[in-house]
Design a protein around this motif. Sequence first.
Motif, mmCIF file in Angstrom:
data_model
loop_
_atom_site.group_PDB
_atom_site.id
_atom_site.type_symbol
_atom_site.label_atom_id
_atom_site.label_comp_id
_atom_site.label_asym_id
_atom_site.label_seq_id
_atom_site.Cartn_x
_atom_site.Cartn_y
_atom_site.Cartn_z
ATOM 1 N N LEU A 139 -15.149 -2.940 -18.881
ATOM 2 C CA LEU A 139 -14.196 -2.711 -20.049
ATOM 3 C C LEU A 139 -14.021 -3.727 -21.176
ATOM 4 C CD1 LEU A 139 -11.143 -1.264 -17.895
ATOM 5 C CD2 LEU A 139 -12.908 0.037 -18.715
ATOM 6 N N GLN A 140 -14.473 -3.535 -22.312
ATOM 7 C CA GLN A 140 -14.208 -4.046 -23.274
ATOM 8 C C GLN A 140 -12.748 -4.023 -24.001
ATOM 9 O OE1 GLN A 140 -17.315 -4.367 -26.491
ATOM 10 N NE2 GLN A 140 -16.824 -6.310 -27.165
ATOM 11 N N VAL A 141 -11.838 -4.898 -23.932
ATOM 12 C CA VAL A 141 -10.597 -4.528 -24.470
ATOM 13 C C VAL A 141 -10.770 -5.130 -25.995
ATOM 14 C CG1 VAL A 141 -8.278 -5.318 -24.267
ATOM 15 C CG2 VAL A 141 -9.805 -5.253 -22.314
ATOM 16 N N SER A 178 -0.320 -1.542 -22.840
ATOM 17 C CA SER A 178 0.332 -2.296 -21.524
ATOM 18 C C SER A 178 1.651 -2.410 -21.603
ATOM 19 C CB SER A 178 -0.602 -3.430 -21.294
ATOM 20 O OG SER A 178 -0.272 -4.241 -22.623
ATOM 21 N N VAL A 228 -13.359 -6.648 -16.634
ATOM 22 C CA VAL A 228 -12.352 -6.841 -18.031
ATOM 23 C C VAL A 228 -12.761 -7.809 -18.733
ATOM 24 C CG1 VAL A 228 -10.323 -6.478 -18.922
ATOM 25 C CG2 VAL A 228 -10.572 -5.625 -16.575
ATOM 26 N N MET A 236 -10.566 -4.432 -9.798
ATOM 27 C CA MET A 236 -10.645 -4.846 -11.069
ATOM 28 C C MET A 236 -11.072 -6.424 -11.044
ATOM 29 S SD MET A 236 -9.733 -2.053 -12.848
ATOM 30 C CE MET A 236 -9.516 -2.807 -14.572
ATOM 31 N N ASP A 246 -10.760 -9.651 -13.502
ATOM 32 C CA ASP A 246 -10.384 -10.521 -14.654
ATOM 33 C C ASP A 246 -11.220 -11.635 -14.958
ATOM 34 O OD1 ASP A 246 -8.725 -10.946 -16.650
ATOM 35 O OD2 ASP A 246 -7.111 -11.811 -15.591
ATOM 36 N N SER A 295 -19.952 -6.126 -11.966
ATOM 37 C CA SER A 295 -19.303 -4.986 -12.385
ATOM 38 C C SER A 295 -20.260 -3.746 -12.342
ATOM 39 C CB SER A 295 -18.549 -5.039 -13.623
ATOM 40 O OG SER A 295 -17.679 -6.425 -13.665
ATOM 41 N N ASN A 339 -5.989 -1.705 -27.073
ATOM 42 C CA ASN A 339 -4.839 -2.009 -26.526
ATOM 43 C C ASN A 339 -3.857 -2.230 -27.672
ATOM 44 O OD1 ASN A 339 -2.832 -2.763 -24.642
ATOM 45 N ND2 ASN A 339 -3.768 -4.962 -24.242
ATOM 46 N N ILE A 382 -3.656 -5.598 -18.970
ATOM 47 C CA ILE A 382 -3.906 -4.193 -18.667
ATOM 48 C C ILE A 382 -4.131 -3.892 -16.967
ATOM 49 C CG2 ILE A 382 -6.112 -2.734 -18.541
ATOM 50 C CD1 ILE A 382 -6.469 -3.436 -21.601
ATOM 51 N N ILE A 383 -4.677 -4.907 -16.409
ATOM 52 C CA ILE A 383 -4.688 -5.013 -15.020
ATOM 53 C C ILE A 383 -3.252 -5.263 -14.246
ATOM 54 C CG2 ILE A 383 -5.330 -6.564 -12.874
ATOM 55 C CD1 ILE A 383 -7.869 -7.473 -14.700
ATOM 56 N N LYS A 394 -5.909 -8.408 -21.731
ATOM 57 C CA LYS A 394 -6.999 -8.385 -20.453
ATOM 58 C C LYS A 394 -6.322 -8.447 -19.233
ATOM 59 C CE LYS A 394 -9.792 -11.699 -21.720
ATOM 60 N NZ LYS A 394 -9.166 -12.326 -22.583
#
Length: 451
Positions: free
Chosen positions: A34-36, A96, A150, A194, A196, A30, A68, A161-162, A158
């Motif tokens: 993104l740290q959710v 989301s 993510v 993205m 996952d 990456s 989130n 969000i995608i 996670k």
Amino acid sequence: MKLKAKSNTLLDKNSKKSFCRELKKVIGASDIVLQVLDARDPLGCRCSQVEQIITQSGGNKKLLLVLNKIDLVPRENLEKWLHYLKNEFPTVAFKSAMQLKDRSVQEKQLRKKQAHIDLSRGSMCFGSECLLKLLREHCKTQDKAIQVGVIGFPNVGKSSIINSLKEVRVCNVGPVRGVTKCMQTVHIDKQIKMIDSPSIIAAPSNSALALALRTTTDTEESGKLLDAVNAILKHCSKQQVILYYNIPDFRNSVEFLTLLAQKRGMLKKGGVPDTESAAKLLLYDWTGAKVSYHSLLPASRSLSPHLTKEVVAEMQQGFNLEELAKDNMNTIKAVKHPNLASSIVFQSSGLTNGTIEENELTEGTSELENMETSEEGEDLTEDDQDSDEEEEAVQEGSDVQTNNKTNPAKLSMEDGSSEEQTAGEQSRTLSFNLDETTDQDDAYDFNTDYV
């Protein structure tokens, strides 16, 4: 052999070591991570070990925080947390969509109802424009296509969000923990891809509250379920829990589960309350997107111990933080938030420790692996027993054949003696049966004496 190979691959995907392996792949591939975080407990969803790996990796790798489930937190508390977190990393407020469907189902519904627009709570997504704007600006500064990983603990959203960014359900989601087993790439457009990832594994050295809310698998043992429920009830207001679940006052967690099971109609045979199902329901409520609770900010506003001012400045470089703050405020205004009085006050346990190295998981064998090894051991023992019986039968047959070949006279004598023995045994059994019948005739039958 094929069945064993398939079972081994399934066990490998479900094991914690494979989760660590896939997480490292996602972080390494990456450009932006993104740290959710769950907006109800942002500090408890952060992992200092993962943040250290990302900040020390080099190569202009960036870390962003995504808050989130902002629709489950009061507005005043959400604004305080955004102000607190933006001092360390760029933070995006996000909500989301929950009711996204597959592309085929979506196309069929559009053909039938082209003019219909669903404005329900679950179908709406907030914060996607702000996040995509931030990522596209980074693409322009880097002048290349970027890969966005993510990551996060279980049930923080996670994959949701995608799906919200893609506007189609491309990743599997659900209330069960650990749905995502391996890394999965999704193309948002030509510039953004993205990735996952599986969930971060919580270390066993964490507190009981962190293990109850952040473990990768659902707890099935009654003792662990009771400990998890007890940890949650200790860190929140008792009066607010009574009002939310509409149950009378309780003295301990066992009494709470019995009252909750009776209230929800969870009963076993004989009307016994099913406390295990009630405990699972409570955990699903607190990890899923149902219960509205919020955690208070820490007393000290200093940087986290694993961060420095140089690292924070490097992570914030290249992003327009003023525009991000304006977009976050627009997102907060558009979302309907719960009232502060109706939200349960929750006491967070702080940062959650995670295990990243596979060497730390030597003892963490899963139940599936134990079951597989036990079944293989049983199969091996059965095969060994069958082989031993076959060998004994072969040996007995060879001995009989050799005896038949050596002395046939002995065999004839033995046959005669065996016939005499069987005749004597038959006569003994006949005499014994006759004696029994005579004894029964002489006995007095009390059942017939009813006149």
